[in-house]
Design an enzyme around this catalytic site. Structure first.
Site, mmCIF file in Angstrom:
data_model
loop_
_atom_site.group_PDB
_atom_site.id
_atom_site.type_symbol
_atom_site.label_atom_id
_atom_site.label_comp_id
_atom_site.label_asym_id
_atom_site.label_seq_id
_atom_site.Cartn_x
_atom_site.Cartn_y
_atom_site.Cartn_z
ATOM 1 N N MET A 1 -12.571 -1.512 -3.011
ATOM 2 C CA MET A 1 -12.426 -1.263 -1.742
ATOM 3 C C MET A 1 -13.631 -1.533 -0.806
ATOM 4 O O MET A 1 -14.775 -1.054 -1.063
ATOM 5 C CB MET A 1 -12.195 0.267 -1.623
ATOM 6 C CG MET A 1 -10.848 0.622 -2.034
ATOM 7 S SD MET A 1 -9.311 -0.279 -1.661
ATOM 8 C CE MET A 1 -9.556 0.030 0.294
ATOM 9 N N ASP B 1 0.664 -1.202 0.040
ATOM 10 C CA ASP B 1 0.063 0.106 -0.067
ATOM 11 C C ASP B 1 0.935 1.217 0.116
ATOM 12 O O ASP B 1 1.351 1.639 1.122
ATOM 13 C CB ASP B 1 -0.926 0.038 1.411
ATOM 14 C CG ASP B 1 -2.058 -0.966 1.056
ATOM 15 O OD1 ASP B 1 -2.845 -1.106 0.388
ATOM 16 O OD2 ASP B 1 -1.826 -2.039 2.081
HETATM 17 C C1 DX5 Z 1 -6.345 0.450 3.256
HETATM 18 C C2 DX5 Z 1 -5.407 -0.440 2.464
HETATM 19 C C3 DX5 Z 1 -5.227 -1.504 2.776
HETATM 20 C C4 DX5 Z 1 -5.023 -2.072 4.471
HETATM 21 C C5 DX5 Z 1 -6.145 -3.196 4.489
HETATM 22 O O1 DX5 Z 1 -6.229 1.725 2.659
HETATM 23 O O2 DX5 Z 1 -5.624 -0.298 0.959
HETATM 24 O O3 DX5 Z 1 -4.797 -2.513 2.076
HETATM 25 O O4 DX5 Z 1 -3.833 -2.525 4.750
HETATM 26 O O5 DX5 Z 1 -5.719 -3.373 5.993
HETATM 27 P P1 DX5 Z 1 -6.852 -4.334 7.012
HETATM 28 O O6 DX5 Z 1 -7.067 -5.582 6.275
HETATM 29 O O7 DX5 Z 1 -6.340 -4.340 8.178
HETATM 30 O O8 DX5 Z 1 -8.282 -3.582 6.697
HETATM 31 ZN ZN ZN Z 2 -4.602 -1.876 -0.100
#
Ligand code: DX5
Ligand code: ZN
Length: 217
Positions: free
Chosen positions: A136, A34
């Site tokens: 998302m 990310d």
């Molecule tokens: C959020 C990121 C995700 C995040 C997910 O903006 O894109 O990839 O790391 O984390 P979890 O699985 O803890 O929600």
């Molecule tokens: Zn992500």
């Protein structure tokens, strides 16, 4: 084919190499990376030097999720750092087609991410050019958030569109995925599962193994 993509945003950065080796050994096929620019999303995470330095730690697929304004400015640099998949947000690109083309021309797999409230209609023309769509399940910017319930219906709707059009597009989901809700998410039609906190909190190998067991078949 289902794939698990642990998000290293939730990793212990003092032991990143070790933790990458652990998810690799436990069988996770992707590494979700990310990148946040402090403009498209409020937070700033990490960028090219980190990706470049962890590239030799594993040969797994580097799935780079760019939460960055106008990511077309950086696709070449992320390719050079060892990205395999580059995901850009539809909301962050004035010229989405040009951005997707630039990723493809570099020999990488292009994917487009949509924020929870973004309509699937933005994919109408671009879908056949994509290897993957990232739905998302939370508003991007932070790990450890709770999944927004209406996004489950959105996964289902996208799976229906992909099938109706006879495409092989992967559907990735990101945000709030846990061992308790992954079955419902798979059933809705997702096949690439991102998980940060649910993989990196506690016993990493055991968490990966449990996810993979639920994702078999
Ligand atoms: C959020 C990121 C995700 C995040 C997910 O903006 O894109 O990839 O790391 O984390 P979890 O699985 O803890 O929600
Ligand atoms: Zn992500």
């Amino acid at each position: 084919m289902n794939h698990l993509a642990p998000s290293i945003l939730s990793a212990d950065f003092t032991r990143l190499g070790e933790q990458l080796a652990a998810i690799d050994a436990a069988g996770a096929e992707y590494v979700h990376i990310d990148v946040m620019d402090g403009a498209f999303v409020p937070s700033i995470s990490f960028g090219m030097p980190v990706i470049k330095s962890i590239r030799p730690c594993t040969s797994r697929v580097f799935d780079v999720h760019l939460m960055v304004e106008e990511p077309v400015r950086y696709v070449k640099e992320f390719a050079d750092c060892g990205a395999d998949i580059i995901t850009v947000h539809a909301e962050a690109c004035v010229h989405l087609d040009r951005t997707v083309e630039a990723i493809r021309e570099l020999g990488l797999r292009p994917a487009v991410a949509l924020n929870p409230a973004t309509d699937l209609g933005v994919l109408d023309y671009i879908l056949p050019k994509l290897d993957m769509v990232l739905v998302m399940l939370v508003n991007p910017g932070f790990g450890g958030q709770k999944l927004i319930p209406y996004t489950i219906g959105k996964i289902r709707e996208l799976r229906h569109i992909v099938e109706k059009r006879g495409l092989a597009t992967d559907i990735e989901v990101d945000g709030g995925v846990t061992l308790s809700n992954v079955a419902e998410i798979l059933e809705a039609g997702a096949n690439v599962i991102v998980s940060g906190s649910s993989v990196f909190k506690g016993d990493i190998s055991e968490n990966v193994e449990q996810f993979l067991k639920l994702m078999e078949g």
